[in-house]
Design a protein around this motif. Sequence first.
Motif, mmCIF file in Angstrom:
data_model
loop_
_atom_site.group_PDB
_atom_site.id
_atom_site.type_symbol
_atom_site.label_atom_id
_atom_site.label_comp_id
_atom_site.label_asym_id
_atom_site.label_seq_id
_atom_site.Cartn_x
_atom_site.Cartn_y
_atom_site.Cartn_z
ATOM 1 N N CYS A 107 -3.593 -1.335 -9.121
ATOM 2 C CA CYS A 107 -2.983 -1.018 -7.823
ATOM 3 C C CYS A 107 -3.860 -0.023 -7.055
ATOM 4 O O CYS A 107 -3.464 1.134 -6.843
ATOM 5 N N PRO A 108 -5.040 -0.431 -6.632
ATOM 6 C CA PRO A 108 -5.948 0.510 -5.968
ATOM 7 C C PRO A 108 -5.437 1.037 -4.637
ATOM 8 O O PRO A 108 -5.904 2.085 -4.171
ATOM 9 N N ASN A 109 -4.475 0.343 -4.021
ATOM 10 C CA ASN A 109 -3.946 0.782 -2.728
ATOM 11 C C ASN A 109 -2.690 1.637 -2.846
ATOM 12 O O ASN A 109 -2.123 2.061 -1.838
ATOM 13 N N LYS A 152 0.844 -1.201 0.000
ATOM 14 C CA LYS A 152 0.000 0.000 0.000
ATOM 15 C C LYS A 152 0.879 1.251 0.000
ATOM 16 O O LYS A 152 0.719 2.160 0.816
ATOM 17 N N ALA A 153 1.789 1.294 -0.939
ATOM 18 C CA ALA A 153 2.852 2.303 -0.951
ATOM 19 C C ALA A 153 2.398 3.623 -1.555
ATOM 20 O O ALA A 153 1.528 3.671 -2.429
ATOM 21 N N LEU A 154 3.018 4.682 -1.076
ATOM 22 C CA LEU A 154 2.934 5.996 -1.695
ATOM 23 C C LEU A 154 4.145 6.146 -2.600
ATOM 24 O O LEU A 154 5.279 5.938 -2.162
ATOM 25 N N ALA A 189 -7.983 10.843 -12.199
ATOM 26 C CA ALA A 189 -8.396 11.610 -11.024
ATOM 27 C C ALA A 189 -7.723 11.129 -9.746
ATOM 28 O O ALA A 189 -7.799 11.810 -8.717
ATOM 29 N N ARG A 190 -7.049 9.988 -9.801
ATOM 30 C CA ARG A 190 -6.411 9.445 -8.600
ATOM 31 C C ARG A 190 -5.053 10.065 -8.297
ATOM 32 O O ARG A 190 -4.542 9.934 -7.174
ATOM 33 N N PHE A 191 -4.443 10.720 -9.271
ATOM 34 C CA PHE A 191 -3.104 11.258 -9.048
ATOM 35 C C PHE A 191 -3.114 12.384 -8.017
ATOM 36 O O PHE A 191 -4.067 13.166 -7.923
ATOM 37 N N TYR A 192 -2.005 12.455 -7.274
ATOM 38 C CA TYR A 192 -1.689 13.632 -6.456
ATOM 39 C C TYR A 192 -0.685 14.467 -7.244
ATOM 40 O O TYR A 192 0.019 13.958 -8.119
ATOM 41 N N TYR A 193 -0.604 15.746 -6.929
ATOM 42 C CA TYR A 193 0.285 16.666 -7.634
ATOM 43 C C TYR A 193 0.991 17.564 -6.631
ATOM 44 O O TYR A 193 0.357 18.063 -5.695
#
Length: 362
Positions: free
Chosen positions: A220-222, A171-173, A268-272
Motif C-alpha cells: 500500500c505505497p499510497n 490513497k487513505a490516511l 521508516a514510513r510510519f507517522y507518529y
Amino acid sequence: MTALCRYLAVAATFTSALAAQRIDTHIHALPPAYVKAVEAAGGDPSGYPSPNWTLEATIESMDLFETSVGILSLSTPGVPIAGTGEAARKLARELNDYFGAATTSASYANRLGFFGVLPDWQDVNGTLRELDYLYQEQKLCSGVTAYTTYGDKLPGDAAFAPIWARLQQYKALVFLHPGVLAVEPRFVGSGLLPQPIVDYPIATTRAAVDLVVTQTLRRCPNVDVILSHAGGALPFLVERAIGSLAVPEIAAKLTGGFDMAAARSDFARFYYDIALSTSDAQLHGLLDVADPERILFGSDFPYAPQFAINALMARYAAFVAKDPRGDKVSPEKLRANSLKVLRKHAIGKNAGKCKPGFENSL
C-alpha cells in the motif's frame, strides 16, 4: 506554592513562549449515539472510564494551547462494540454523518475535521461499503480510524487484504489507534489498571510490526499510517524486529525479496503522534528512530483529563526549550508536518486543502 503548581507555572511560561497554531491529530469525540452503544454493551471493555465530552469542551481545551485545528476520532472500542452486523453498520454511518455535519457547521468548520468511522473489519463488506461512502459520497474526512486488533486478528491479517486494497485505491490516511488486547489476566495490577495504561502501547507495537512483516504496508505505497502515542514500545523494539529477519528460520518464510533492508524502509514510513508521550525518554526514543518530519502533535483529549494534558504539555515545552534536539519537535515543526500529511491525503474537490474551511486556519 506546591511543587506541582511551580511546575505548571514554569510550563505556562514555556508554552507561551512556544505559542503556535497547533494541529491536533489525536483528539477524541464521544457522540451521543456512540455513548449509547458503549453503555448498551456494558461499558468500555478496556476498563477505562468513559469521559464526558462536548464539542464546546473540545474547543475550550484546544484554545488553552492555541490549537487551531483538531481532527476528531473515536477512541477504542469504536463501532466494533456493536458487533459485526447491520446494527454496527448503521452506527458507523450515523457517526460519520454526525462528524460530517459537526465539522462543516458554521461554528466548527474552521476548527475541526475528523477521521472517518469504520465497522469492525471482521465485517469486510460492511467496511468496504463505508469506505466507499466516505470517499465517493461524503468526501469530508481527513482519513480513517483503524484499530490494532479486530477479534483475534491483527490488521495485517490476510482476511483484511480487501480493506487495505480499498485504502490503497483511495490513497487513505489511517490513524491507527490501540485497541483492547485479548489477554489473561485482562488488567494489570490485579485488576487495578485498565488496559490503556500498559497494554495499549504494546498493542500499537504489535500492530505496527505486523503491518511491516506481513508486507501489508509495502503493498500500500499510497497509504500513510499514524501510530498513536509515539509508537508505543516500537522505538525500543524496532531493531529487535528488524534483526529477527536475519534468523534463517524466519528469513526462509519471507517472500518477494523482503529482507532486513526492506523492513527498515517500511518502518521508516510510519507517522507518529506524541499524545501522552512527552517525557525526555519518550521524545528521545522517538527521535532516535523516526524522521522528525513524520512526528505530529496529539493531546488525547478528553481521555486524558485536562490537568494531565497541562502537565504533559509542560514537559513537552521544557523539552523544546532546553533540550539540544528540542527544535526537531517544536510546535512549528509539528504543525508543518501535520499540514503536509493532511493536504497529501485530502480527497475529492478538496484535494490539497485538507477539508472545506480549513484554509482560513491552516
